[in-house]
Scaffold this motif. Structure first.
Motif, mmCIF file in Angstrom:
data_model
loop_
_atom_site.group_PDB
_atom_site.id
_atom_site.type_symbol
_atom_site.label_atom_id
_atom_site.label_comp_id
_atom_site.label_asym_id
_atom_site.label_seq_id
_atom_site.Cartn_x
_atom_site.Cartn_y
_atom_site.Cartn_z
ATOM 1 N N VAL A 114 -14.980 -9.193 2.161
ATOM 2 C CA VAL A 114 -14.123 -9.189 0.966
ATOM 3 C C VAL A 114 -12.936 -8.252 1.210
ATOM 4 N N PRO A 115 -11.777 -8.801 1.572
ATOM 5 C CA PRO A 115 -10.612 -7.935 1.813
ATOM 6 C C PRO A 115 -10.116 -7.366 0.485
ATOM 7 N N ALA A 116 -10.103 -6.054 0.380
ATOM 8 C CA ALA A 116 -9.703 -5.420 -0.884
ATOM 9 C C ALA A 116 -8.814 -4.208 -0.609
ATOM 10 N N ALA A 117 -8.051 -4.274 0.492
ATOM 11 C CA ALA A 117 -7.237 -3.116 0.867
ATOM 12 C C ALA A 117 -5.771 -3.284 0.464
ATOM 13 N N GLY A 118 -5.476 -4.374 -0.263
ATOM 14 C CA GLY A 118 -4.085 -4.606 -0.690
ATOM 15 C C GLY A 118 -3.654 -3.613 -1.758
ATOM 16 N N ARG A 119 -2.356 -3.572 -2.019
ATOM 17 C CA ARG A 119 -1.827 -2.570 -2.953
ATOM 18 C C ARG A 119 -1.901 -3.015 -4.413
ATOM 19 N N GLY A 120 -2.024 -4.314 -4.655
ATOM 20 C CA GLY A 120 -2.112 -4.800 -6.033
ATOM 21 C C GLY A 120 -0.847 -4.540 -6.818
ATOM 22 N N THR A 121 0.303 -4.761 -6.190
ATOM 23 C CA THR A 121 1.575 -4.425 -6.864
ATOM 24 C C THR A 121 1.823 -5.284 -8.109
ATOM 25 N N ARG A 122 1.247 -6.524 -8.134
ATOM 26 C CA ARG A 122 1.457 -7.368 -9.314
ATOM 27 C C ARG A 122 0.784 -6.762 -10.544
ATOM 28 N N PHE A 123 -0.117 -5.820 -10.300
ATOM 29 C CA PHE A 123 -0.848 -5.229 -11.403
ATOM 30 C C PHE A 123 -0.469 -3.780 -11.655
ATOM 31 N N PRO A 131 -8.476 0.505 -8.726
ATOM 32 C CA PRO A 131 -8.414 -0.729 -7.928
ATOM 33 C C PRO A 131 -8.481 -1.940 -8.853
ATOM 34 N N LYS A 132 -7.667 -2.960 -8.590
ATOM 35 C CA LYS A 132 -7.671 -4.121 -9.506
ATOM 36 C C LYS A 132 -9.037 -4.805 -9.488
ATOM 37 N N GLU A 133 -9.774 -4.643 -8.381
ATOM 38 C CA GLU A 133 -11.105 -5.255 -8.297
ATOM 39 C C GLU A 133 -12.081 -4.618 -9.284
ATOM 40 N N ARG A 208 -12.784 0.618 6.562
ATOM 41 C CA ARG A 208 -11.433 0.950 6.104
ATOM 42 C C ARG A 208 -10.363 0.199 6.893
ATOM 43 N N GLN A 209 -9.333 -0.217 6.166
ATOM 44 C CA GLN A 209 -8.125 -0.713 6.828
ATOM 45 C C GLN A 209 -7.058 0.335 6.518
ATOM 46 N N GLY A 210 -6.826 1.235 7.476
ATOM 47 C CA GLY A 210 -5.947 2.377 7.231
ATOM 48 C C GLY A 210 -4.538 1.986 6.831
ATOM 49 N N HIS A 211 -4.035 0.924 7.439
ATOM 50 C CA HIS A 211 -2.691 0.443 7.115
ATOM 51 C C HIS A 211 -2.800 -1.007 6.679
ATOM 52 N N PRO A 212 -2.276 -1.355 5.506
ATOM 53 C CA PRO A 212 -2.377 -2.750 5.058
ATOM 54 C C PRO A 212 -1.396 -3.635 5.822
ATOM 55 N N LEU A 213 -1.810 -4.063 7.003
ATOM 56 C CA LEU A 213 -0.898 -4.840 7.869
ATOM 57 C C LEU A 213 -0.996 -6.339 7.625
ATOM 58 N N GLY A 214 -1.739 -6.718 6.599
ATOM 59 C CA GLY A 214 -1.838 -8.138 6.268
ATOM 60 C C GLY A 214 -3.288 -8.592 6.204
ATOM 61 N N LEU A 215 -3.473 -9.776 5.589
ATOM 62 C CA LEU A 215 -4.826 -10.292 5.383
ATOM 63 C C LEU A 215 -5.526 -10.610 6.709
ATOM 64 N N GLY A 216 -4.762 -11.123 7.684
ATOM 65 C CA GLY A 216 -5.353 -11.411 8.999
ATOM 66 C C GLY A 216 -5.896 -10.144 9.631
ATOM 67 N N HIS A 217 -5.145 -9.082 9.513
ATOM 68 C CA HIS A 217 -5.548 -7.789 10.057
ATOM 69 C C HIS A 217 -6.772 -7.255 9.310
ATOM 70 N N ALA A 218 -6.796 -7.473 7.973
ATOM 71 C CA ALA A 218 -7.937 -7.013 7.168
ATOM 72 C C ALA A 218 -9.224 -7.699 7.630
ATOM 73 N N VAL A 219 -9.149 -9.017 7.856
ATOM 74 C CA VAL A 219 -10.353 -9.753 8.264
ATOM 75 C C VAL A 219 -10.811 -9.303 9.651
ATOM 76 N N LEU A 235 -11.664 -13.837 -1.230
ATOM 77 C CA LEU A 235 -10.579 -13.017 -1.770
ATOM 78 C C LEU A 235 -10.919 -12.653 -3.211
ATOM 79 N N PRO A 236 -10.969 -11.355 -3.507
ATOM 80 C CA PRO A 236 -11.440 -10.966 -4.841
ATOM 81 C C PRO A 236 -10.506 -11.365 -5.976
ATOM 82 N N ASP A 237 -9.244 -11.680 -5.664
ATOM 83 C CA ASP A 237 -8.315 -12.140 -6.707
ATOM 84 C C ASP A 237 -8.693 -13.521 -7.232
HETATM 85 P P1 UTP Z 1 -2.322 -10.109 -1.706
HETATM 86 O O1 UTP Z 1 -1.123 -9.702 -0.952
HETATM 87 O O2 UTP Z 1 -2.295 -11.362 -2.473
HETATM 88 O O3 UTP Z 1 -2.801 -9.005 -2.719
HETATM 89 O O4 UTP Z 1 -3.547 -10.142 -0.689
HETATM 90 P P2 UTP Z 1 -2.398 -7.508 -2.930
HETATM 91 O O5 UTP Z 1 -1.579 -6.952 -1.836
HETATM 92 O O6 UTP Z 1 -3.639 -6.764 -3.256
HETATM 93 O O7 UTP Z 1 -1.617 -7.628 -4.335
HETATM 94 P P3 UTP Z 1 -0.108 -7.794 -4.698
HETATM 95 O O8 UTP Z 1 0.362 -9.110 -4.132
HETATM 96 O O9 UTP Z 1 0.608 -6.601 -4.143
HETATM 97 O O10 UTP Z 1 -0.151 -7.797 -6.188
HETATM 98 C C1 UTP Z 1 -4.667 -11.016 -0.842
HETATM 99 C C2 UTP Z 1 -5.953 -10.244 -0.602
HETATM 100 O O11 UTP Z 1 -5.924 -9.643 0.679
HETATM 101 C C3 UTP Z 1 -6.188 -8.260 0.599
HETATM 102 C C4 UTP Z 1 -5.823 -7.864 -0.824
HETATM 103 O O12 UTP Z 1 -6.585 -6.735 -1.235
HETATM 104 C C5 UTP Z 1 -6.179 -9.118 -1.598
HETATM 105 O O13 UTP Z 1 -7.555 -9.136 -1.935
HETATM 106 N N1 UTP Z 1 -5.385 -7.566 1.635
HETATM 107 C C6 UTP Z 1 -4.072 -7.888 1.796
HETATM 108 C C7 UTP Z 1 -5.967 -6.630 2.435
HETATM 109 O O14 UTP Z 1 -7.176 -6.332 2.292
HETATM 110 N N2 UTP Z 1 -5.211 -6.007 3.392
HETATM 111 C C8 UTP Z 1 -3.911 -6.303 3.582
HETATM 112 O O15 UTP Z 1 -3.282 -5.711 4.479
HETATM 113 C C9 UTP Z 1 -3.329 -7.265 2.752
#
Ligand code: UTP
Length: 420
Positions: A114-123, A131-133, A208-219, A235-237
């Motif tokens: 479950v990748p949950a390291a994103g910033r959640g900027t939409r929220f 955490p939005k989760e 931990r994913q120290g740097h949010p480098l993208g979903l591919g990197h998270a997986v 994806l928890p969203d």
């Molecule tokens: P999103 O880019 O849609 O979500 O990533 P986000 O970054 O959390 O939220 P916004 O867009 O800024 O509002 C889709 C999923 O991938 C995870 C996010 O946590 C989300 O569950 N993700 C994304 C990571 O775990 N690491 C990353 O580097 C990027």
């Protein structure tokens, strides 16, 4: 591994004999090849119950490209217990050359990442500190719906990919013996049952994913934990209705056809520009899969967030995936894509041309169940309202409120339009 003393060498010889004995039931072509297996290190962390508890690492590893699975991350696992079966196929070395890809479609899908390291900027602004989760949908955090969905689909091991500030996710699924004792002594059985609900769910782990480098990197951060087994990514969203059987069907397709499987949502061409768009061929439903005709596709092409004129069909990929472990190998080969991030889509698109004997092949299951985008404020509110309306205690009163509120708002708007 550090150089061994003579005593350690003798012990190692004995251990290796034991290791061969454990591996004997597995076909020889599935065993680890070459070196790279840090036996001494694993022994050190082997617990009395026969499971392995890897040492807690908490040192930053500089980013050196995705070929290094720890790139840009903190390798930090907590409460990590690995069954001997999975452990037998795992290497501590980063290179894929030390592993044999295990693509046997009969291997059960036990893990969900479950990748949950994103910033959640939409929220924003709440995601500055929550955490939005962890935002509640009716009476529990949205991440619990994900954990329940996984458990219902037969998953018994979940790995959250997190970052600093997301510790409350781990705490939520952890035991709280102090609270449980108190409630037990006070005879508050209903509350006690609520505080112990985590026991009914899959085992939880995090990395931990120290740097949010993208979903591919998270997986890719899940590689060491998952090893060479097929696994789900959730994806928890994307919150599926609690009655959803989508993930279960996707796992059935993996067992029937091998390869990897993604969820396909029907969208308008305009909506498709925000997703990964696909070109598909409908497939006959294989034995063991209870899908309707037209709900199973072979994916022939996939493009991440295409411009309108390049949308290929009404089917877009949404946040449920069942991957062959070959995805890890492909993720090490991708370059930063859209937005400078390592895109998961670029990784699984490569599975289309990969040899099926080596974990290739990409299929899609059409989503017919209700789904909410809880990463978006409107989708989050819709999930709350829809699920609360179904709750026998809250539903009737909420429905009454919504009707009266809609009436009031409508009256106000009408009055404005009519200039009253
Ligand atoms: P999103 O880019 O849609 O979500 O990533 P986000 O970054 O959390 O939220 P916004 O867009 O800024 O509002 C889709 C999923 O991938 C995870 C996010 O946590 C989300 O569950 N993700 C994304 C990571 O775990 N690491 C990353 O580097 C990027």
């Amino acid at each position: 591994c550090r150089p061994r003393t003579q005593e350690q060498e003798v012990k190692r010889g004995q251990n290796r004999q034991g290791f061969q004995k454990y591996l004997a039931p597995f076909p020889s072509d599935k065993k680890l090849q070459g070196g790279g297996y840090c036996w001494d290190s694993l022994q050190k962390h082997r617990a009395l119950d026969g499971n392995v508890r890897p040492k807690r690492h908490a040192h930053p590893v500089p980013h050196r490209g995705l070929g290094n699975p720890n790139a840009g991350s903190y390798a930090h696992e907590f409460q990590c217990e690995v069954s001997f079966y999975a452990w037998s196929f795992r290497s501590h070395a980063p290179s894929s050359t030390t592993l044999v890809t295990m693509t046997d479609r009969n291997v059960p899908v036990r893990h969900a990442v479950v990748p949950a390291a994103g910033r959640g900027t939409r929220f924003l602004p709440i995601t500055k500190s929550v955490p939005k989760e962890m935002l509640p949908v009716v009476d529990r955090p949205s991440i619990e719906y994900i954990a329940r969905e996984a458990t219902d689909a037969g998953i018994d091991d979940m790995l959250f990919v997190t970052r600093t500030g997301k510790e409350s996710i781990e705490a939520y699924f952890d035991a709280d013996p102090g609270l449980e004792n108190e409630l037990e002594k006070a005879g508050k059985d209903e509350l006690l049952a609520l505080s112990r609900e985590y026991l009914k769910l899959a085992r939880m782990h995090s990395v931990r994913q120290g740097h949010p480098l993208g979903l591919g990197h998270a997986v890719l951060q899940a590689r060491q934990h998952v090893g060479n087994a097929p696994f789900a990514v959730m994806l928890p969203d994307d919150l599926m209705h609690p009655n959803s059987t989508l993930l279960k069907h996707m796992i059935d397709v993996r067992h029937a056809l091998g390869g990897s499987v993604v969820a396909l949502l029907r969208v308008t061409p305009e909506q498709a520009t925000a997703y990964a768009s696909t070109s598909v061929t409908p497939l006959e439903i294989p034995e063991g899969v209870s899908l309707k005709d037209g709900d199973l596709m072979r994916i022939d092409r996939v493009v991440e967030k295409p411009p309108l004129e390049e949308v290929m069909s009404e089917y877009a990929v949404v946040g449920r995936y069942v991957f062959d472990p070959a995805i890890f190998d492909e993720l090490t080969k991708i370059e930063p894509g859209r937005g400078g991030e390592y895109q998961l889509t670029d990784g699984f698109a490569r599975l289309i041309d990969r040899d099926p004997e080596d974990g290739g092949g990409l299929y899609g299951v059409v989503v017919n169940d209700r789904r909410f985008d809880t990463g978006d404020k409107l989708g989050y509110l819709e999930a709350n309202i829809a699920l609360a309306l179904e709750d026998p205690k809250l539903g009737p009163k909420l429905a009454e409120f919504l009707v009266s509120e809609a009436g009031t708002q409508l009256k106000g708007r009408l009055a404005k339009v009519l200039g009253l």
